[in-house]
Design an enzyme around this catalytic site. Structure first.
Site, PDB file in Angstrom:
ATOM      1  N   LYS A 134      18.403  36.708  44.783  1.00 46.17           N
ATOM      2  CA  LYS A 134      19.280  35.946  43.933  1.00 46.17           C
ATOM      3  C   LYS A 134      18.769  35.076  43.212  1.00 46.17           C
ATOM      4  O   LYS A 134      17.635  34.244  43.516  1.00 46.17           O
ATOM      5  CB  LYS A 134      20.685  34.983  44.609  1.00 46.17           C
TER       6      LYS A 134
HETATM    7  P1  NAD Z   1      32.523  33.081  36.379  1.00 46.67           P
HETATM    8  O1  NAD Z   1      32.022  32.540  35.675  1.00 46.67           O
HETATM    9  O2  NAD Z   1      32.677  34.279  35.103  1.00 46.67           O
HETATM   10  O3  NAD Z   1      33.658  32.398  36.842  1.00 46.67           O
HETATM   11  C1  NAD Z   1      33.999  31.097  37.350  1.00 46.67           C
HETATM   12  C2  NAD Z   1      34.956  30.787  37.413  1.00 46.67           C
HETATM   13  O4  NAD Z   1      35.988  30.196  38.541  1.00 46.67           O
HETATM   14  C3  NAD Z   1      35.441  30.657  36.307  1.00 46.67           C
HETATM   15  O5  NAD Z   1      37.198  30.118  35.390  1.00 46.67           O
HETATM   16  C4  NAD Z   1      35.780  28.614  36.797  1.00 46.67           C
HETATM   17  O6  NAD Z   1      36.384  27.671  35.755  1.00 46.67           O
HETATM   18  C5  NAD Z   1      36.309  28.956  37.806  1.00 46.67           C
HETATM   19  N1  NAD Z   1      36.337  27.670  38.553  1.00 46.67           N
HETATM   20  C6  NAD Z   1      34.973  26.862  38.827  1.00 46.67           C
HETATM   21  N2  NAD Z   1      35.205  26.223  39.830  1.00 46.67           N
HETATM   22  C7  NAD Z   1      36.271  26.100  39.718  1.00 46.67           C
HETATM   23  C8  NAD Z   1      36.846  24.783  40.595  1.00 46.67           C
HETATM   24  N3  NAD Z   1      36.913  23.990  41.771  1.00 46.67           N
HETATM   25  N4  NAD Z   1      38.609  25.442  40.924  1.00 46.67           N
HETATM   26  C9  NAD Z   1      38.860  26.804  40.127  1.00 46.67           C
HETATM   27  N5  NAD Z   1      38.004  27.128  39.594  1.00 46.67           N
HETATM   28  C10 NAD Z   1      36.940  26.512  38.818  1.00 46.67           C
HETATM   29  O7  NAD Z   1      31.967  33.830  37.671  1.00 46.67           O
HETATM   30  P2  NAD Z   1      31.983  34.894  38.339  1.00 46.67           P
HETATM   31  O8  NAD Z   1      31.157  35.974  37.403  1.00 46.67           O
HETATM   32  O9  NAD Z   1      33.198  35.473  37.990  1.00 46.67           O
HETATM   33  O10 NAD Z   1      31.505  34.224  39.552  1.00 46.67           O
HETATM   34  C11 NAD Z   1      32.922  34.138  39.903  1.00 46.67           C
HETATM   35  C12 NAD Z   1      32.584  34.134  41.969  1.00 46.67           C
HETATM   36  O11 NAD Z   1      32.159  35.493  42.064  1.00 46.67           O
HETATM   37  C13 NAD Z   1      30.992  33.672  42.610  1.00 46.67           C
HETATM   38  O12 NAD Z   1      31.133  33.112  44.157  1.00 46.67           O
HETATM   39  C14 NAD Z   1      30.023  34.740  42.434  1.00 46.67           C
HETATM   40  O13 NAD Z   1      29.291  34.308  42.936  1.00 46.67           O
HETATM   41  C15 NAD Z   1      31.364  35.836  43.055  1.00 46.67           C
HETATM   42  N6  NAD Z   1      30.601  37.009  42.256  1.00 46.67           N
HETATM   43  C16 NAD Z   1      30.797  37.723  41.145  1.00 46.67           C
HETATM   44  C17 NAD Z   1      30.166  39.426  40.753  1.00 46.67           C
HETATM   45  C18 NAD Z   1      30.260  39.519  39.313  1.00 46.67           C
HETATM   46  O14 NAD Z   1      29.901  40.541  38.877  1.00 46.67           O
HETATM   47  N7  NAD Z   1      30.128  38.350  38.375  1.00 46.67           N
HETATM   48  C19 NAD Z   1      30.129  39.567  41.817  1.00 46.67           C
HETATM   49  C20 NAD Z   1      29.802  39.549  42.956  1.00 46.67           C
HETATM   50  C21 NAD Z   1      30.328  37.814  43.255  1.00 46.67           C
END
Ligand code: NAD
Length: 419
Positions: free
Chosen positions: A105
């Site tokens: 990561k």
């Molecule tokens: P992103 O940046 O696209 O979206 C994150 C979202 O969470 C945004 O809408 C943001 O406004 C919101 N957010 C942040 N803090 C918040 C809070 N306190 N309350 C409510 N909403 C809040 O990120 P993403 O890629 O969607 O990732 C989200 C999660 O999924 C993370 O934990 C990431 O590690 C995990 N993840 C992502 C992927 C991927 O392919 N992008 C894969 C596996 C896991």
């Protein structure tokens, strides 16, 4: 356990699985230590001529089963402890879905809302050069995570290519389609959340059309999960992002909300209005009376403080590490089922693997083939975890961890400890 350490949370999960597997304590010791960590200072000339210095990390937890794989996060809360935990979870995620990768990561401590697009681009390029000594198509392949996307991956790919003197497509996944990305990659994590949710509902003999859902986070993972579950007939009653939370008894107009965010300030939900839709409190969303809760924002959202008030029967972890171990124990005692992050959000890394395979072969699949293969991997992985959960009379996280840790331990044993 210290309240702030996510890595300790990850170690506790490893300890639980190790105990049940009766894992050799020396192998557990190996797995408790990331293989390699690099911290870099990234000076960036800001648009006004000032120089700011940002700190970034890349952690490779394990390469026992193959090249390390994991996203890059840009967020103000990034620190080495968080990146370590996320790298370890990537190792288990790749192992539980049985793809030939280890876990890594990366992250930069930065509040992207305070930077211009040009500043973010320069930061990305500088961070890339900082971690270039340890990344590579056969050693460590980054991907998008919180606040990074296909555009960011394009900049990373271009930066590495400039140094190499030739285009290196397979250095990152999650690229745009024009740059050799895979069809279906952008939606893959949310699609995987949807497949996992449907598998769970099937086991529980629940009709998706009579299922209500709340989703925390409306970024890549949350918005696609909400949209695809909505298309499967589930009623998505509430969604939120960092700016605000919304509720509609009849089900939210998810497609309209996605459209709204495509042009809104910082792509946030703030200011969205539609008939029947009301604003609710951010914490209220987690405590709604819905069947399925999907935390898809950040870690440590379900805490010992709010766990008692969580009414959803099922929690499908779109985010990494959203449930603290103590909160999980409370929820399990009340009979809730938690589909753990390493399984629930594995769709992204599965299609990243497909993208890497396509990039290496320079032979690209159509979207139907990507989605069909994703479904095959998720359904069979869910099935294996469900069977382990029944056989061992343990919760789904422990079951998934037993499969994953068992596979990584086996790889270490077969390779032997160098020298
Ligand atoms: P992103 O940046 O696209 O979206 C994150 C979202 O969470 C945004 O809408 C943001 O406004 C919101 N957010 C942040 N803090 C918040 C809070 N306190 N309350 C409510 N909403 C809040 O990120 P993403 O890629 O969607 O990732 C989200 C999660 O999924 C993370 O934990 C990431 O590690 C995990 N993840 C992502 C992927 C991927 O392919 N992008 C894969 C596996 C896991």
């Amino acid at each position: 356990m210290s309240q702030n350490s996510v890595f300790e949370m990850a170690l506790e999960q490893l300890g639980d699985a190790a105990k049940r597997l009766k894992l050799d304590s020396s192998i557990q010791r190996v797995l408790s230590h990331p293989e390699r960590e690099l911290t870099v200072a990234c000076p960036v000339v800001m648009d006004d001529g000032r120089i700011e210095v940002f700190t970034g990390h890349r952690v490779q937890h394990s390469s026992a089963r193959g090249p390390c794989k994991g996203g890059i996060r840009f967020h103000q809360n990034v620190d080495i402890d968080e990146v370590r935990a996320l790298a370890m979870w990537m190792t288990w995620k790749c192992a539980v879905v049985n793809i030939p990768y280890g876990g890594a990561k990366g992250g930069v401590q930065v509040d992207v809302t305070k930077l211009t697009p040009n500043e973010i681009r320069r930061l990305t390029r500088r961070f890339t050069v900082g971690i270039m000594p340890i990344i590579g198509p056969h050693s460590d392949i980054p991907a998008p995570d919180v606040n990074t996307n296909a555009e960011t991956m394009g900049w990373i790919m271009d930066t590495v290519s400039m140094f190499q003197g030739s285009t290196v497509l397979d250095i990152v996944t999650g690229k745009s389609i024009d740059l050799g990305g895979s069809l279906g990659r952008r939606e893959a994590t949310g699609r995987g959340v949807m497949f996992n949710t449907l598998e769970l509902l099937k086991r529980e003999k629940r009709d998706p059309k009579k299922t209500t859902v709340a989703v925390q986070g409306f970024g890549n993972v949350g918005s696609v999960s909400a949209d695809l579950l909505n298309k499967e007939g589930c009623r998505v009653l509430a969604v939120s992002d960092v700016s605000s939370a919304y509720y509609c008894e009849k089900g939210l107009p998810i497609a309209d909300m996605i459209q709204y965010c495509s042009t809104s300030k910082n792509h946030l939900l703030e200011g969205f209005t539609a008939p029947g839709v009301s604003k609710i409190g951010m914490d209220e969303l987690l405590e709604l009376d819905v069947n399925v809760l999907i935390p898809a924002a950040l870690e440590k959202q379900i805490t010992p403080k709010n766990a008692d008030r969580i009414r959803a029967e099922y929690i499908v972890e779109g985010a990494n590490g959203p449930t603290m171990p103590e909160a999980e124990r409370l929820l399990l005692k009340k009979g809730k089922i938690i589909v753990p992050d390493i399984l629930a959000n594995s769709g992204g890394v599965v299609v990243s693997y497909f993208e890497w395979v396509q990039s290496i072969q320079s032979f690209f699949w159509d979207e139907e083939e990507v989605n069909r293969n994703l479904q095959r991997v998720i359904v069979s992985s869910f099935d294996a975890v469900w069977k382990m959960h029944e056989k061992e009379s343990t919760d789904m996280r422990n079951a998934a961890m037993m499969i994953a840790v068992g596979r990584v331990a086996q790889a270490i044993k077969q390779r032997g400890i160098f020298p």
